[in-house]
Write an enzyme that holds these catalytic residues in place. Structure first.
Site, PDB file in Angstrom:
ATOM      1  N   GLN A  94       0.876  -1.184   0.000  1.00  0.00           N
ATOM      2  CA  GLN A  94       0.000   0.000   0.000  1.00  0.00           C
ATOM      3  C   GLN A  94       0.913   1.234   0.000  1.00  0.00           C
ATOM      4  O   GLN A  94       1.002   1.976   0.962  1.00  0.00           O
ATOM      5  CB  GLN A  94      -0.905  -0.029   1.247  1.00  0.00           C
ATOM      6  CG  GLN A  94      -1.987   1.034   1.256  1.00  0.00           C
ATOM      7  CD  GLN A  94      -3.081   0.836   0.223  1.00  0.00           C
ATOM      8  OE1 GLN A  94      -3.352  -0.271  -0.207  1.00  0.00           O
ATOM      9  NE2 GLN A  94      -3.703   1.928  -0.206  1.00  0.00           N
ATOM     10  N   LYS A 190      -1.238  -9.706 -15.481  1.00  0.00           N
ATOM     11  CA  LYS A 190      -2.177 -10.211 -14.469  1.00  0.00           C
ATOM     12  C   LYS A 190      -3.217  -9.142 -14.174  1.00  0.00           C
ATOM     13  O   LYS A 190      -2.871  -7.976 -14.024  1.00  0.00           O
ATOM     14  CB  LYS A 190      -1.361 -10.527 -13.205  1.00  0.00           C
ATOM     15  CG  LYS A 190      -2.131 -10.763 -11.948  1.00  0.00           C
ATOM     16  CD  LYS A 190      -1.197 -11.138 -10.792  1.00  0.00           C
ATOM     17  CE  LYS A 190      -0.756  -9.966  -9.953  1.00  0.00           C
ATOM     18  NZ  LYS A 190       0.086 -10.325  -8.814  1.00  0.00           N
ATOM     19  N   THR A 224      -1.392 -15.545  -7.228  1.00  0.00           N
ATOM     20  CA  THR A 224      -0.602 -15.086  -8.384  1.00  0.00           C
ATOM     21  C   THR A 224       0.190 -16.263  -8.962  1.00  0.00           C
ATOM     22  O   THR A 224       0.206 -16.487 -10.169  1.00  0.00           O
ATOM     23  CB  THR A 224       0.371 -13.964  -7.944  1.00  0.00           C
ATOM     24  OG1 THR A 224      -0.405 -12.873  -7.473  1.00  0.00           O
ATOM     25  CG2 THR A 224       1.279 -13.513  -9.078  1.00  0.00           C
TER      26      THR A 224
HETATM   27  C1  R5P Z   1       2.300  -8.206  -6.538  1.00  0.00           C
HETATM   28  O1  R5P Z   1       2.395  -7.353  -7.353  1.00  0.00           O
HETATM   29  C2  R5P Z   1       3.443  -8.976  -5.974  1.00  0.00           C
HETATM   30  O2  R5P Z   1       4.600  -8.901  -6.760  1.00  0.00           O
HETATM   31  C3  R5P Z   1       3.049 -10.429  -5.780  1.00  0.00           C
HETATM   32  O3  R5P Z   1       2.852 -11.023  -7.039  1.00  0.00           O
HETATM   33  C4  R5P Z   1       1.771 -10.539  -4.999  1.00  0.00           C
HETATM   34  O4  R5P Z   1       1.802  -9.721  -3.891  1.00  0.00           O
HETATM   35  C5  R5P Z   1       1.522 -11.970  -4.583  1.00  0.00           C
HETATM   36  O5  R5P Z   1       0.318 -12.001  -3.889  1.00  0.00           O
HETATM   37  P1  R5P Z   1      -0.574 -13.289  -3.860  1.00  0.00           P
HETATM   38  O6  R5P Z   1       0.275 -14.448  -3.440  1.00  0.00           O
HETATM   39  O7  R5P Z   1      -1.637 -12.958  -2.856  1.00  0.00           O
HETATM   40  O8  R5P Z   1      -1.166 -13.479  -5.218  1.00  0.00           O
END
Ligand code: R5P
Length: 297
Positions: A94, A190, A224
């Site tokens: 954030q 994404k 992700t």
């Molecule tokens: C986001 O931009 C970060 O680089 C990570 O890809 C992300 O924070 C991973 O979060 P999550 O495991 O909840 O998808």
């Protein structure tokens, strides 16, 4: 030099301290009846250079309150210099306002830490390279990428490519590619719903091969990585490895990852890998040598 640790980083602080040849200085943590934390350092620090190693995990608020009080105690004890090694800087995502009316949580964290009197910050693989600019004191932004490069070389570079699971990670895999004789790269686009966190659609462009190395800064919910693995499987990639510096592993991330058909996942000890988070095909690499070199400079 005196080394202190918060309650979430004894694993890392003891590795660093033993490499330097000192003991980790003790912190007494008690709670008042209403659950307010009561922190006391059990070592003298007057005139000493102090390093606090403070990892965080899935309880960032408790982590920060404890850390604020340890810093205050060290400062009141008369330390001459205070270095805060905060391997995973919680609240860093954030770092700006995404939707009207939001707080910039990272700004609050940085201004509080600076106000308490930290002289230098050491941290790893920040989400954005612009974050160090938000600090007014010295920041050493270190990276686990050299550790990842070593492991990738051991696995093999033939028919392999690096994958960034989102556009924000492209710079990271370009740096890693240079460490690996320009290993080809691919980027995934994404889309994440800012309200629900759901990942709705992904597409990939760039290199292709039989073996993919997905590289990210943090695994939180695992969504992700899971979406990236699914996409790569659809494209016919047979062998998928995942490298991420920070294993936040919130909610059921371990379950999502263990069902994701990943050959092996590498994370670091920037956050402690507790038994409840551990999965079978996971290896933890240590950032302790990188911390030792930095604090001995
Ligand atoms: C986001 O931009 C970060 O680089 C990570 O890809 C992300 O924070 C991973 O979060 P999550 O495991 O909840 O998808």
């Amino acid at each position: 030099m005196k080394i202190f640790s918060n309650s979430y980083s004894k694993h890392l602080a003891s590795k660093v301290a033993s490499k330097i040849g000192v003991d980790v200085s003790l912190v007494e943590k008690k709670a008042f009846p209403d659950n307010e934390q009561r922190i006391r350092i059990l070592d003298t620090v007057s005139g000493e250079e102090v390093v606090i190693i403070a990892s965080t995990g899935s309880h960032p608020d408790e982590f920060y309150m404890e850390l604020f009080f340890i810093i205050d105690a060290v400062r009141r004890g008369g330390a001459s210099k205070l270095t805060l090694v905060i391997p995973y800087l919680a609240y860093q995502r954030q770092d700006h306002i995404f939707r009207d009316g939001e707080s910039v949580s990272l700004d609050v964290i940085i201004s509080t830490l600076e106000r308490l009197g930290v002289d230098k910050f050491v941290t790893f693989d920040l989400h954005s390279i612009k974050i160090p600019e938000l600090f007014s004191v010295q920041v050493s932004h270190l990276s686990a990428l050299p550790l990842f490069a070593q492991e990738i070389k051991k696995i093999g570079l033939e028919n392999s490519f690096l994958v960034s699971p989102d556009l924000g990670g492209i710079r990271r895999i370009k740096i890693l590619s240079e460490m690996l004789s320009n290993l080809p790269i691919a980027e995934i686009t994404k889309n994440r719903d800012l309200e629900s966190g759901e990942i709705s659609s992904t597409q990939i462009s760039g290199a292709m091969g039989d073996r993919a190395f997905i590289v990210d800064d943090v695994i939180s919910t695992g969504r992700t990585i899971s979406a990236s693995v699914n996409l790569l499987r659809e494209k016919g990639v047979s062998d998928i490895y995942v490298f991420a510096t920070h294993s936040v592993f919130s909610n059921n991330a371990s379950e999502i990852l263990s069902k994701s058909n990943i050959h092996k996942i590498f994370v670091t000890d920037s956050i402690e890998m507790t038994m409840d988070k551990k999965i079978e095909n996971l290896e933890v690499l240590s950032i302790s040598d990188l911390i030792v070199s930095e604090i001995q400079k």
